[in-house]
Design an enzyme around this catalytic site. Sequence first.
Site, short mmCIF file in Angstrom:
data_model
loop_
_atom_site.label_atom_id
_atom_site.label_comp_id
_atom_site.label_asym_id
_atom_site.label_seq_id
_atom_site.Cartn_x
_atom_site.Cartn_y
_atom_site.Cartn_z
N GLN A 1 0.85 -1.19 0.00
CA GLN A 1 0.00 0.00 0.00
C GLN A 1 0.89 1.25 0.00
OE1 GLN A 1 -3.61 -0.63 2.89
NE2 GLN A 1 -1.89 -1.83 3.65
N ASN A 2 2.17 1.03 0.17
CA ASN A 2 3.10 2.15 0.24
C ASN A 2 3.41 2.66 -1.16
OD1 ASN A 2 3.11 1.58 2.93
ND2 ASN A 2 5.09 0.56 2.94
N ASP B 1 6.26 4.69 -1.63
CA ASP B 1 7.58 5.32 -1.46
C ASP B 1 8.70 4.70 -2.30
OD1 ASP B 1 7.57 3.74 1.82
OD2 ASP B 1 8.31 2.93 -0.07
N HIS C 1 -1.48 1.09 -4.24
CA HIS C 1 -1.94 2.48 -4.15
C HIS C 1 -1.10 3.41 -5.01
CE1 HIS C 1 -4.02 1.67 -0.01
NE2 HIS C 1 -4.69 1.16 -1.03
N ASN D 1 3.36 -6.60 13.46
CA ASN D 1 2.94 -5.23 13.76
C ASN D 1 3.32 -4.93 15.20
OD1 ASN D 1 1.36 -2.79 14.16
ND2 ASN D 1 0.26 -3.38 12.30
N VAL D 2 3.53 -3.64 15.47
CA VAL D 2 3.88 -3.26 16.85
C VAL D 2 2.64 -3.13 17.73
CG1 VAL D 2 6.04 -2.11 16.25
CG2 VAL D 2 3.89 -0.82 16.16
C1 BV8 Z 1 -11.83 2.16 -3.54
C2 BV8 Z 1 -3.07 7.60 -1.04
C3 BV8 Z 1 -13.69 1.88 -5.02
C4 BV8 Z 1 -1.74 7.37 -1.51
C5 BV8 Z 1 -4.33 6.07 0.29
C6 BV8 Z 1 -16.41 3.23 4.52
C7 BV8 Z 1 -16.10 1.99 5.03
C8 BV8 Z 1 -15.16 1.16 4.42
C9 BV8 Z 1 -14.52 1.56 3.26
C10 BV8 Z 1 -14.80 2.79 2.75
C11 BV8 Z 1 -15.75 3.64 3.36
N1 BV8 Z 1 -15.80 4.76 2.65
C12 BV8 Z 1 -14.95 4.67 1.59
C13 BV8 Z 1 -14.34 3.46 1.64
C14 BV8 Z 1 -13.33 2.95 0.69
C15 BV8 Z 1 -11.97 3.59 0.97
C16 BV8 Z 1 -11.52 3.24 2.37
O1 BV8 Z 1 -11.10 2.15 2.62
N2 BV8 Z 1 -11.60 4.24 3.28
C17 BV8 Z 1 -11.19 3.96 4.65
C18 BV8 Z 1 -10.37 5.13 5.18
C19 BV8 Z 1 -12.45 3.73 5.48
N3 BV8 Z 1 -11.04 3.03 0.00
C20 BV8 Z 1 -10.87 3.62 -1.19
O2 BV8 Z 1 -11.40 4.66 -1.51
C21 BV8 Z 1 -10.01 2.86 -2.18
N4 BV8 Z 1 -10.66 2.80 -3.44
O3 BV8 Z 1 -12.38 1.57 -2.66
O4 BV8 Z 1 -12.34 2.30 -4.80
C22 BV8 Z 1 -13.96 2.21 -6.43
C23 BV8 Z 1 -14.21 1.16 -7.32
C24 BV8 Z 1 -14.49 1.47 -8.64
C25 BV8 Z 1 -14.49 2.81 -9.07
C26 BV8 Z 1 -14.21 3.85 -8.18
C27 BV8 Z 1 -13.94 3.54 -6.84
C28 BV8 Z 1 -8.70 3.59 -2.39
C29 BV8 Z 1 -7.86 3.46 -1.15
C30 BV8 Z 1 -6.48 4.11 -1.36
C31 BV8 Z 1 -6.46 5.40 -0.63
N5 BV8 Z 1 -5.13 5.98 -0.72
N6 BV8 Z 1 -3.29 6.87 0.22
C32 BV8 Z 1 -0.84 8.14 -0.60
O5 BV8 Z 1 -0.87 9.38 -0.63
O6 BV8 Z 1 -0.12 7.47 0.14
S1 BV8 Z 1 -4.65 5.20 1.70
C33 BV8 Z 1 -3.42 5.35 2.88
O7 BV8 Z 1 -3.75 4.38 3.86
C34 BV8 Z 1 -2.04 4.96 2.41
O8 BV8 Z 1 -1.98 4.53 1.07
C35 BV8 Z 1 -1.69 3.79 3.32
O9 BV8 Z 1 -0.87 2.90 2.70
C36 BV8 Z 1 -3.04 3.23 3.51
C37 BV8 Z 1 -3.19 2.19 4.57
O10 BV8 Z 1 -2.61 2.68 5.76
P1 BV8 Z 1 -1.42 1.82 6.41
O11 BV8 Z 1 -0.41 1.57 5.37
O12 BV8 Z 1 -1.99 0.65 7.08
O13 BV8 Z 1 -0.81 2.85 7.42
P2 BV8 Z 1 -1.35 3.22 8.89
O14 BV8 Z 1 -0.62 4.43 9.33
O15 BV8 Z 1 -2.84 3.19 8.90
O16 BV8 Z 1 -0.88 1.98 9.79
C38 BV8 Z 1 0.51 1.76 10.03
C39 BV8 Z 1 0.61 0.46 10.78
O17 BV8 Z 1 1.99 0.14 10.94
C40 BV8 Z 1 0.01 0.51 12.17
O18 BV8 Z 1 -0.77 -0.66 12.37
C41 BV8 Z 1 1.23 0.51 13.10
O19 BV8 Z 1 0.96 -0.18 14.32
C42 BV8 Z 1 2.22 -0.26 12.27
N7 BV8 Z 1 3.63 0.02 12.55
C43 BV8 Z 1 4.20 1.21 12.83
N8 BV8 Z 1 5.55 1.04 12.94
C44 BV8 Z 1 5.81 -0.27 12.70
C45 BV8 Z 1 4.59 -0.93 12.45
N9 BV8 Z 1 4.52 -2.25 12.20
C46 BV8 Z 1 5.68 -2.95 12.17
N10 BV8 Z 1 6.90 -2.38 12.39
C47 BV8 Z 1 7.00 -1.05 12.66
N11 BV8 Z 1 8.21 -0.51 12.89
#
Ligand code: BV8
Length: 247
Positions: A101-102, A104, A119, A214-215
Amino acid sequence: MTLPTELVSQLSVAKSLVVLSGAGLSAESGLATFRDAADAHWAKWRPEDLATPEAFASHPDVVWRWYRERRQAALAAKPNPAHMALAELERRIDKVTIVTQNVDGLLQRAGVNDVVEFHGNLFIDRCSADGADLAPDDVDMTQIVPRCRRCGAAVRPGVVWFGEAIPANCIERAFSESSTADGMLVVGTSALVAPANSLASVARDAGAWVAEINVADTAISGSVEHVLRGRAGDILPQLVALLPQGI
Ligand code: BV8
Protein backbone atom coordinates in the site's frame (compact mmCIF):
# COMPACT_ATOMS: atom_id res chain seq x y z
CA MET A 1 11.16 -12.21 20.25
CA THR A 2 10.88 -15.99 19.89
CA LEU A 3 9.18 -16.75 16.60
CA PRO A 4 6.64 -19.58 16.45
CA THR A 5 8.41 -22.73 15.21
CA GLU A 6 5.26 -23.64 13.30
CA LEU A 7 5.48 -20.40 11.30
CA VAL A 8 9.16 -21.04 10.52
CA SER A 9 8.25 -24.55 9.30
CA GLN A 10 5.33 -23.23 7.24
CA LEU A 11 7.52 -20.57 5.64
CA SER A 12 10.32 -23.10 5.01
CA VAL A 13 8.08 -25.31 2.87
CA ALA A 14 6.00 -22.55 1.25
CA LYS A 15 6.06 -22.60 -2.55
CA SER A 16 4.01 -19.41 -2.88
CA LEU A 17 3.85 -16.48 -0.48
CA VAL A 18 1.99 -13.17 -0.55
CA VAL A 19 3.24 -10.23 1.50
CA LEU A 20 0.82 -7.35 2.20
CA SER A 21 2.65 -4.31 3.50
CA GLY A 22 1.66 -0.89 4.80
CA ALA A 23 3.25 2.25 6.13
CA GLY A 24 4.69 0.43 9.14
CA LEU A 25 7.15 -1.31 6.81
CA SER A 26 8.77 2.07 6.08
CA ALA A 27 8.45 3.51 9.59
CA GLU A 28 12.02 2.44 10.49
CA SER A 29 13.23 4.24 7.40
CA GLY A 30 11.94 7.40 9.05
CA LEU A 31 8.81 7.83 6.93
CA ALA A 32 5.66 8.91 8.72
CA THR A 33 2.78 6.48 8.84
CA PHE A 34 -0.83 7.58 8.43
CA ARG A 35 -2.70 6.72 11.61
CA ASP A 36 -0.56 5.28 14.32
CA ALA A 37 1.65 7.97 15.76
CA ALA A 38 1.55 11.56 16.93
CA ASP A 39 3.42 12.64 13.80
CA ALA A 40 1.25 10.49 11.54
CA HIS A 41 -0.09 12.20 8.44
CA TRP A 42 -3.72 11.87 9.41
CA ALA A 43 -3.00 13.21 12.90
CA LYS A 44 -2.26 16.55 11.28
CA TRP A 45 -4.66 16.52 8.37
CA ARG A 46 -7.87 14.69 7.41
CA PRO A 47 -7.49 12.19 4.55
CA GLU A 48 -10.26 13.91 2.64
CA ASP A 49 -8.26 17.16 2.84
CA LEU A 50 -5.30 15.74 0.97
CA ALA A 51 -5.81 12.33 -0.58
CA THR A 52 -8.95 12.71 -2.69
CA PRO A 53 -9.69 14.00 -6.22
CA GLU A 54 -11.94 16.61 -4.64
CA ALA A 55 -9.10 17.93 -2.49
CA PHE A 56 -6.87 18.13 -5.55
CA ALA A 57 -9.57 19.96 -7.53
CA SER A 58 -10.20 22.52 -4.81
CA HIS A 59 -6.67 23.16 -3.47
CA PRO A 60 -4.07 21.46 -5.70
CA ASP A 61 -1.32 23.63 -4.23
CA VAL A 62 -1.90 22.30 -0.68
CA VAL A 63 -2.03 18.73 -1.97
CA TRP A 64 1.18 19.21 -3.95
CA ARG A 65 3.01 20.70 -0.96
CA TRP A 66 2.25 17.46 0.89
CA TYR A 67 3.34 15.22 -1.97
CA ARG A 68 6.53 17.23 -2.65
CA GLU A 69 7.37 16.91 1.07
CA ARG A 70 6.75 13.17 0.90
CA ARG A 71 8.82 12.78 -2.29
CA GLN A 72 11.73 14.52 -0.60
CA ALA A 73 11.37 12.39 2.54
CA ALA A 74 11.16 9.16 0.51
CA LEU A 75 14.22 10.07 -1.57
CA ALA A 76 16.19 10.90 1.59
CA ALA A 77 15.08 7.65 3.26
CA LYS A 78 16.89 4.36 2.92
CA PRO A 79 15.43 0.86 2.79
CA ASN A 80 15.52 -0.63 6.29
CA PRO A 81 16.28 -4.25 7.34
CA ALA A 82 12.62 -5.16 6.83
CA HIS A 83 12.73 -4.15 3.16
CA MET A 84 16.02 -6.04 2.74
CA ALA A 85 14.54 -9.15 4.38
CA LEU A 86 11.63 -9.11 1.94
CA ALA A 87 14.07 -8.88 -0.98
CA GLU A 88 15.86 -11.94 0.48
CA LEU A 89 12.53 -13.79 0.82
CA GLU A 90 11.81 -13.04 -2.84
CA ARG A 91 15.13 -14.67 -3.71
CA ARG A 92 14.62 -17.71 -1.49
CA ILE A 93 10.98 -18.72 -2.04
CA ASP A 94 9.73 -19.95 -5.41
CA LYS A 95 6.89 -17.48 -5.83
CA VAL A 96 6.63 -14.29 -3.75
CA THR A 97 4.07 -11.57 -4.52
CA ILE A 98 4.70 -8.39 -2.55
CA VAL A 99 1.59 -6.23 -2.49
CA THR A 100 2.29 -2.86 -0.95
CA GLN A 101 0.00 0.00 0.00
CA ASN A 102 3.10 2.15 0.24
CA VAL A 103 3.99 4.56 -2.54
CA ASP A 104 7.58 5.32 -1.46
CA GLY A 105 9.48 2.96 -3.80
CA LEU A 106 11.66 1.62 -0.96
CA LEU A 107 10.95 -2.05 -1.75
CA GLN A 108 12.33 -1.59 -5.27
CA ARG A 109 15.37 0.23 -3.86
CA ALA A 110 15.92 -2.73 -1.51
CA GLY A 111 16.16 -5.02 -4.53
CA VAL A 112 12.64 -6.45 -4.67
CA ASN A 113 11.96 -7.17 -8.34
CA ASP A 114 8.21 -7.63 -8.43
CA VAL A 115 6.17 -5.13 -6.40
CA VAL A 116 2.40 -4.77 -6.77
CA GLU A 117 1.93 -1.07 -5.98
CA PHE A 118 -1.70 -1.26 -4.86
CA HIS A 119 -1.94 2.48 -4.15
CA GLY A 120 0.35 3.65 -6.93
CA ASN A 121 3.70 5.38 -6.71
CA LEU A 122 4.64 8.79 -5.34
CA PHE A 123 7.13 9.51 -8.11
CA ILE A 124 4.80 9.06 -11.08
CA ASP A 125 3.69 12.33 -12.70
CA ARG A 126 0.28 11.93 -14.32
CA CYS A 127 -1.63 14.33 -16.57
CA SER A 128 -4.92 15.11 -14.81
CA ALA A 129 -6.61 15.63 -18.19
CA ASP A 130 -5.99 12.31 -19.94
CA GLY A 131 -4.45 10.22 -17.17
CA ALA A 132 -1.23 9.60 -19.10
CA ASP A 133 1.92 8.99 -17.07
CA LEU A 134 4.38 11.67 -18.13
CA ALA A 135 8.09 11.62 -18.86
CA PRO A 136 10.06 14.30 -16.95
CA ASP A 137 10.47 16.37 -20.12
CA ASP A 138 6.69 16.60 -20.42
CA VAL A 139 6.28 18.13 -16.95
CA ASP A 140 6.78 21.79 -16.05
CA MET A 141 7.82 21.53 -12.40
CA THR A 142 8.58 25.24 -12.02
CA GLN A 143 5.19 25.96 -10.43
CA ILE A 144 3.89 24.52 -7.14
CA VAL A 145 1.21 22.74 -9.18
CA PRO A 146 3.19 21.15 -12.01
CA ARG A 147 1.76 21.48 -15.52
CA CYS A 148 1.60 19.02 -18.41
CA ARG A 149 3.74 20.47 -21.23
CA ARG A 150 1.62 18.62 -23.80
CA CYS A 151 -1.77 20.13 -22.87
CA GLY A 152 -1.23 22.57 -19.99
CA ALA A 153 -3.43 20.61 -17.56
CA ALA A 154 -2.43 20.23 -13.92
CA VAL A 155 -0.18 17.26 -13.21
CA ARG A 156 -1.06 14.95 -10.29
CA PRO A 157 0.96 12.27 -8.49
CA GLY A 158 0.37 8.71 -9.72
CA VAL A 159 -1.15 7.52 -6.46
CA VAL A 160 -4.62 6.12 -5.76
CA TRP A 161 -6.73 8.58 -3.79
CA PHE A 162 -9.75 7.74 -1.66
CA GLY A 163 -12.72 7.14 -3.91
CA GLU A 164 -10.49 6.11 -6.83
CA ALA A 165 -10.29 2.59 -8.16
CA ILE A 166 -7.24 0.45 -7.52
CA PRO A 167 -5.50 -0.25 -10.87
CA ALA A 168 -7.20 -3.29 -12.40
CA ASN A 169 -3.99 -5.27 -12.87
CA CYS A 170 -3.08 -4.74 -9.20
CA ILE A 171 -6.51 -5.88 -8.02
CA GLU A 172 -6.41 -8.93 -10.25
CA ARG A 173 -2.92 -10.02 -9.22
CA ALA A 174 -3.34 -9.31 -5.51
CA PHE A 175 -6.63 -11.19 -5.19
CA SER A 176 -5.68 -14.13 -7.38
CA GLU A 177 -2.30 -14.64 -5.68
CA SER A 178 -3.90 -14.26 -2.22
CA SER A 179 -6.46 -16.95 -3.08
CA THR A 180 -3.83 -19.47 -4.16
CA ALA A 181 -0.84 -18.76 -1.89
CA ASP A 182 0.41 -21.19 0.76
CA GLY A 183 0.82 -18.32 3.20
CA MET A 184 0.64 -14.56 3.75
CA LEU A 185 2.70 -12.14 5.80
CA VAL A 186 0.83 -8.93 6.71
CA VAL A 187 3.43 -6.35 7.66
CA GLY A 188 2.91 -2.90 9.16
CA THR A 189 -0.63 -2.06 8.20
CA SER A 190 -3.58 -0.96 10.31
CA ALA A 191 -5.78 -2.90 7.86
CA LEU A 192 -8.29 -0.04 7.79
CA VAL A 193 -8.25 0.76 4.08
CA ALA A 194 -10.31 -1.23 1.60
CA PRO A 195 -9.95 -3.19 -0.54
CA ALA A 196 -6.36 -3.98 0.58
CA ASN A 197 -7.65 -4.92 4.01
CA SER A 198 -9.63 -7.86 2.63
CA LEU A 199 -6.62 -9.72 1.20
CA ALA A 200 -5.79 -11.45 4.49
CA SER A 201 -9.28 -12.96 4.76
CA VAL A 202 -9.14 -14.00 1.09
CA ALA A 203 -5.93 -15.92 1.84
CA ARG A 204 -7.23 -17.42 5.08
CA ASP A 205 -10.55 -18.45 3.52
CA ALA A 206 -8.59 -20.22 0.77
CA GLY A 207 -6.70 -22.24 3.39
CA ALA A 208 -3.48 -20.24 3.64
CA TRP A 209 -1.76 -19.51 6.93
CA VAL A 210 -1.57 -15.78 7.76
CA ALA A 211 0.97 -14.10 10.03
CA GLU A 212 0.76 -10.47 11.09
CA ILE A 213 3.85 -8.43 11.98
CA ASN A 214 2.94 -5.23 13.76
CA VAL A 215 3.88 -3.26 16.85
CA ALA A 216 0.22 -2.97 17.84
CA ASP A 217 -3.14 -4.69 17.50
CA THR A 218 -5.00 -4.06 14.28
CA ALA A 219 -8.39 -4.69 12.72
CA ILE A 220 -7.28 -8.19 11.67
CA SER A 221 -5.13 -9.31 14.63
CA GLY A 222 -7.98 -11.44 15.94
CA SER A 223 -8.34 -13.39 12.72
CA VAL A 224 -4.80 -14.37 11.77
CA GLU A 225 -2.94 -17.56 12.73
CA HIS A 226 0.24 -15.91 13.98
CA VAL A 227 0.47 -12.49 15.66
CA LEU A 228 4.07 -11.34 15.86
CA ARG A 229 4.12 -8.25 18.02
CA GLY A 230 7.20 -6.20 17.23
CA ARG A 231 8.97 -4.04 14.68
CA ALA A 232 9.17 -5.26 11.11
CA GLY A 233 12.87 -4.37 11.00
CA ASP A 234 13.54 -6.78 13.86
CA ILE A 235 11.14 -9.62 13.08
CA LEU A 236 11.52 -10.05 9.32
CA PRO A 237 15.34 -10.44 9.36
CA GLN A 238 14.98 -12.87 12.28
CA LEU A 239 12.41 -14.89 10.33
CA VAL A 240 14.62 -15.05 7.23
CA ALA A 241 17.64 -16.06 9.33
CA LEU A 242 15.69 -19.05 10.70
CA LEU A 243 14.94 -20.44 7.24
CA PRO A 244 17.03 -23.49 6.33
CA GLN A 245 19.80 -22.86 3.82
CA GLY A 246 18.99 -24.05 0.35
CA ILE A 247 15.46 -22.76 0.16
C1 BV8 B 1 -11.83 2.16 -3.54
C2 BV8 B 1 -3.07 7.60 -1.04
C3 BV8 B 1 -13.69 1.88 -5.02
C4 BV8 B 1 -1.74 7.37 -1.51
C5 BV8 B 1 -4.33 6.07 0.29
C6 BV8 B 1 -16.41 3.23 4.52
C7 BV8 B 1 -16.10 1.99 5.03
C8 BV8 B 1 -15.16 1.16 4.42
C9 BV8 B 1 -14.52 1.56 3.26
C10 BV8 B 1 -14.80 2.79 2.75
C11 BV8 B 1 -15.75 3.64 3.36
N1 BV8 B 1 -15.80 4.76 2.65
C12 BV8 B 1 -14.95 4.67 1.59
C13 BV8 B 1 -14.34 3.46 1.64
C14 BV8 B 1 -13.33 2.95 0.69
C15 BV8 B 1 -11.97 3.59 0.97
C16 BV8 B 1 -11.52 3.24 2.37
O1 BV8 B 1 -11.10 2.15 2.62
N2 BV8 B 1 -11.60 4.24 3.28
C17 BV8 B 1 -11.19 3.96 4.65
C18 BV8 B 1 -10.37 5.13 5.18
C19 BV8 B 1 -12.45 3.73 5.48
N3 BV8 B 1 -11.04 3.03 0.00
C20 BV8 B 1 -10.87 3.62 -1.19
O2 BV8 B 1 -11.40 4.66 -1.51
C21 BV8 B 1 -10.01 2.86 -2.18
N4 BV8 B 1 -10.66 2.80 -3.44
O3 BV8 B 1 -12.38 1.57 -2.66
O4 BV8 B 1 -12.34 2.30 -4.80
C22 BV8 B 1 -13.96 2.21 -6.43
C23 BV8 B 1 -14.21 1.16 -7.32
C24 BV8 B 1 -14.49 1.47 -8.64
C25 BV8 B 1 -14.49 2.81 -9.07
C26 BV8 B 1 -14.21 3.85 -8.18
C27 BV8 B 1 -13.94 3.54 -6.84
C28 BV8 B 1 -8.70 3.59 -2.39
C29 BV8 B 1 -7.86 3.46 -1.15
C30 BV8 B 1 -6.48 4.11 -1.36
C31 BV8 B 1 -6.46 5.40 -0.63
N5 BV8 B 1 -5.13 5.98 -0.72
N6 BV8 B 1 -3.29 6.87 0.22
C32 BV8 B 1 -0.84 8.14 -0.60
O5 BV8 B 1 -0.87 9.38 -0.63
O6 BV8 B 1 -0.12 7.47 0.14
S1 BV8 B 1 -4.65 5.20 1.70
C33 BV8 B 1 -3.42 5.35 2.88
O7 BV8 B 1 -3.75 4.38 3.86
C34 BV8 B 1 -2.04 4.96 2.41
O8 BV8 B 1 -1.98 4.53 1.07
C35 BV8 B 1 -1.69 3.79 3.32
O9 BV8 B 1 -0.87 2.90 2.70
C36 BV8 B 1 -3.04 3.23 3.51
C37 BV8 B 1 -3.19 2.19 4.57
O10 BV8 B 1 -2.61 2.68 5.76
P1 BV8 B 1 -1.42 1.82 6.41
O11 BV8 B 1 -0.41 1.57 5.37
O12 BV8 B 1 -1.99 0.65 7.08
O13 BV8 B 1 -0.81 2.85 7.42
P2 BV8 B 1 -1.35 3.22 8.89
O14 BV8 B 1 -0.62 4.43 9.33
O15 BV8 B 1 -2.84 3.19 8.90
O16 BV8 B 1 -0.88 1.98 9.79
C38 BV8 B 1 0.51 1.76 10.03
C39 BV8 B 1 0.61 0.46 10.78
O17 BV8 B 1 1.99 0.14 10.94
C40 BV8 B 1 0.01 0.51 12.17
O18 BV8 B 1 -0.77 -0.66 12.37
C41 BV8 B 1 1.23 0.51 13.10
O19 BV8 B 1 0.96 -0.18 14.32
C42 BV8 B 1 2.22 -0.26 12.27
N7 BV8 B 1 3.63 0.02 12.55
C43 BV8 B 1 4.20 1.21 12.83
N8 BV8 B 1 5.55 1.04 12.94
C44 BV8 B 1 5.81 -0.27 12.70
C45 BV8 B 1 4.59 -0.93 12.45
N9 BV8 B 1 4.52 -2.25 12.20
C46 BV8 B 1 5.68 -2.95 12.17
N10 BV8 B 1 6.90 -2.38 12.39
C47 BV8 B 1 7.00 -1.05 12.66
N11 BV8 B 1 8.21 -0.51 12.89
